[in-house]
Design a protein around this motif. Structure first.
Motif, short mmCIF file in Angstrom:
data_model
loop_
_atom_site.label_atom_id
_atom_site.label_comp_id
_atom_site.label_asym_id
_atom_site.label_seq_id
_atom_site.Cartn_x
_atom_site.Cartn_y
_atom_site.Cartn_z
N SER A 209 0.83 -1.20 0.00
CA SER A 209 0.00 0.00 0.00
C SER A 209 0.87 1.26 0.00
O SER A 209 0.55 2.24 -0.68
N TYR A 210 1.96 1.22 0.75
CA TYR A 210 2.87 2.37 0.78
C TYR A 210 3.50 2.59 -0.59
O TYR A 210 3.51 3.71 -1.12
N HIS A 211 4.04 1.54 -1.19
CA HIS A 211 4.77 1.68 -2.45
C HIS A 211 3.85 2.01 -3.63
O HIS A 211 4.30 2.62 -4.61
N THR A 212 2.58 1.61 -3.54
CA THR A 212 1.65 1.85 -4.65
C THR A 212 0.69 3.00 -4.38
O THR A 212 -0.25 3.22 -5.14
N ARG A 213 0.89 3.68 -3.28
CA ARG A 213 0.00 4.79 -2.88
C ARG A 213 -1.44 4.33 -2.70
O ARG A 213 -2.38 4.94 -3.21
N GLY A 214 -1.59 3.20 -1.98
CA GLY A 214 -2.91 2.81 -1.54
C GLY A 214 -3.53 1.63 -2.26
O GLY A 214 -4.69 1.29 -1.98
N ILE A 215 -2.80 0.99 -3.17
CA ILE A 215 -3.34 -0.18 -3.86
C ILE A 215 -2.91 -1.44 -3.12
O ILE A 215 -1.71 -1.66 -2.91
N SER A 220 -0.35 -8.26 -10.60
CA SER A 220 -0.93 -9.08 -11.66
C SER A 220 -2.43 -8.84 -11.79
O SER A 220 -2.97 -8.76 -12.91
N ARG A 221 -3.12 -8.71 -10.66
CA ARG A 221 -4.57 -8.44 -10.69
C ARG A 221 -4.84 -7.02 -11.18
O ARG A 221 -5.79 -6.79 -11.94
N VAL A 222 -4.01 -6.08 -10.78
CA VAL A 222 -4.19 -4.70 -11.23
C VAL A 222 -4.08 -4.62 -12.75
O VAL A 222 -4.90 -3.97 -13.41
N ARG A 223 -3.09 -5.30 -13.32
CA ARG A 223 -2.94 -5.28 -14.79
C ARG A 223 -4.16 -5.89 -15.48
O ARG A 223 -4.63 -5.39 -16.50
N LYS A 224 -4.65 -6.96 -14.90
CA LYS A 224 -5.83 -7.62 -15.47
C LYS A 224 -7.04 -6.70 -15.42
O LYS A 224 -7.80 -6.60 -16.39
N GLY A 232 -8.47 3.65 -11.01
CA GLY A 232 -8.59 4.26 -9.69
C GLY A 232 -9.15 3.34 -8.63
O GLY A 232 -8.67 2.22 -8.42
N GLU A 233 -10.19 3.80 -7.94
CA GLU A 233 -10.78 3.06 -6.84
C GLU A 233 -11.32 1.70 -7.27
O GLU A 233 -11.41 0.78 -6.48
N GLN A 234 -11.66 1.56 -8.54
CA GLN A 234 -12.25 0.31 -9.03
C GLN A 234 -11.27 -0.86 -8.98
O GLN A 234 -11.68 -2.01 -8.98
#
Length: 274
Positions: A209-215, A220-224, A232-234
């Protein structure tokens, strides 16, 4: 309320403009604090430290500003003299030769001799900072087994700052979902393997969360999800804020419950109730 990763990110921004710089002006808006301005003005800022959700601004002559954003506090950095327009109340202003560090709307600000910070009522009782670089997953596992924590429900324990400082509501939901543990479970009921897994996930998600600013979703899931057009929030969380949406693991439904007067999100299939 901002959680540990958000406070550390704010501290990083403040550190860039304050650390190893002379505070040419320090001013407090609240009357009981104003006299500290003279004591701190003209002194070098040594370090910006975070302990959980508190920020500590250490000065070279042995004094420290303690601040806790609570629900509404916000730090802002600006070029000197370029204070941004806002409807918020300015509580603390630290000015260097080139920049301003501005704290708005915070209600918990005090000045302490650095050597006496251990006596601060909040700092004296909190646990290790979740983003302390010396904190290992084994340390978390040890704390989970301690008698004062072992018989607490995880849903309550993971908001308790005396357990780990900096944990908060979204991290609680995300960690328990990733670990596959129901909030009603207690550490005493977990196997050694479950304790180890929970400890690793706790550390991993906080740093992610720190390195991704809250993600908190894995990359791998984010890219998908990005491939599906989500932004964003989605695509930020696996469980938190996703009530009535499909679980990424089992295609069940994410549920929202109230736990300790705070909202908590879980998948009943992946996190079966004991």
């Amino acid at each position: 309320m901002p959680e540990g990763p958000e406070i550390r990110l704010a501290a990083d921004a403040i550190a860039q403009v304050l650390e190893q710089k002379i505070a040419e002006r320090v001013s407090f808006s609240q009357a009981p604090m104003r006299h500290f301005g003279k004591r701190l003005t003209g002194i070098e800022v040594l370090e910006i430290e975070t302990r959980g959700k508190a920020m500590l601004t250490h000065f070279a002559h042995g004094w420290t500003i303690y601040s806790h954003n609570q629900l509404y506090g916000v730090w802002t950095v600006a070029e000197r003299g370029q204070i941004p327009p806002t409807g918020r109340s300015l509580r603390l202003r630290i000015t260097t030769a080139t920049h301003e560090a501005l704290l708005y709307s915070a209600s918990d600000i005090s000045v302490w001799p650095t050597a006496d910070l251990g006596q601060h009522p909040f700092l004296a009782r909190i646990g290790p900072d979740i983003l302390n670089r010396d904190l290992r997953w084994q340390d978390i596992a040890t704390r989970l087994r301690e008698p004062r924590f072992a018989n607490r429900q995880l849903g309550a324990l993971y908001l308790d700052q005396t357990f780990l400082a900096g944990l908060g509501n979204y991290l609680r939901s995300e960690i328990l979902f990733q670990a596959g543990l129901h909030p009603n479970l207690k550490p005493a009921a977990l196997s050694r393997g479950q304790i180890g897994q929970l400890s690793r996930i706790t550390l991993e998600l906080c740093w992610r969360s720190y390195h991704t600013r809250g993600i908190t979703n894995p990359s791998s899931r984010v890219r998908k999800l990005q491939g599906k057009g989500l932004r964003g929030e989605q695509m930020r969380f696996a469980a938190f804020g996703r009530a009535d949406l499909d679980c990424y693991r089992c295609s069940g439904v994410i549920d929202r419950i109230e736990f300790g007067t705070r909202r908590l999100y879980l998948c009943h299939n992946c996190q079966p109730e004991p």
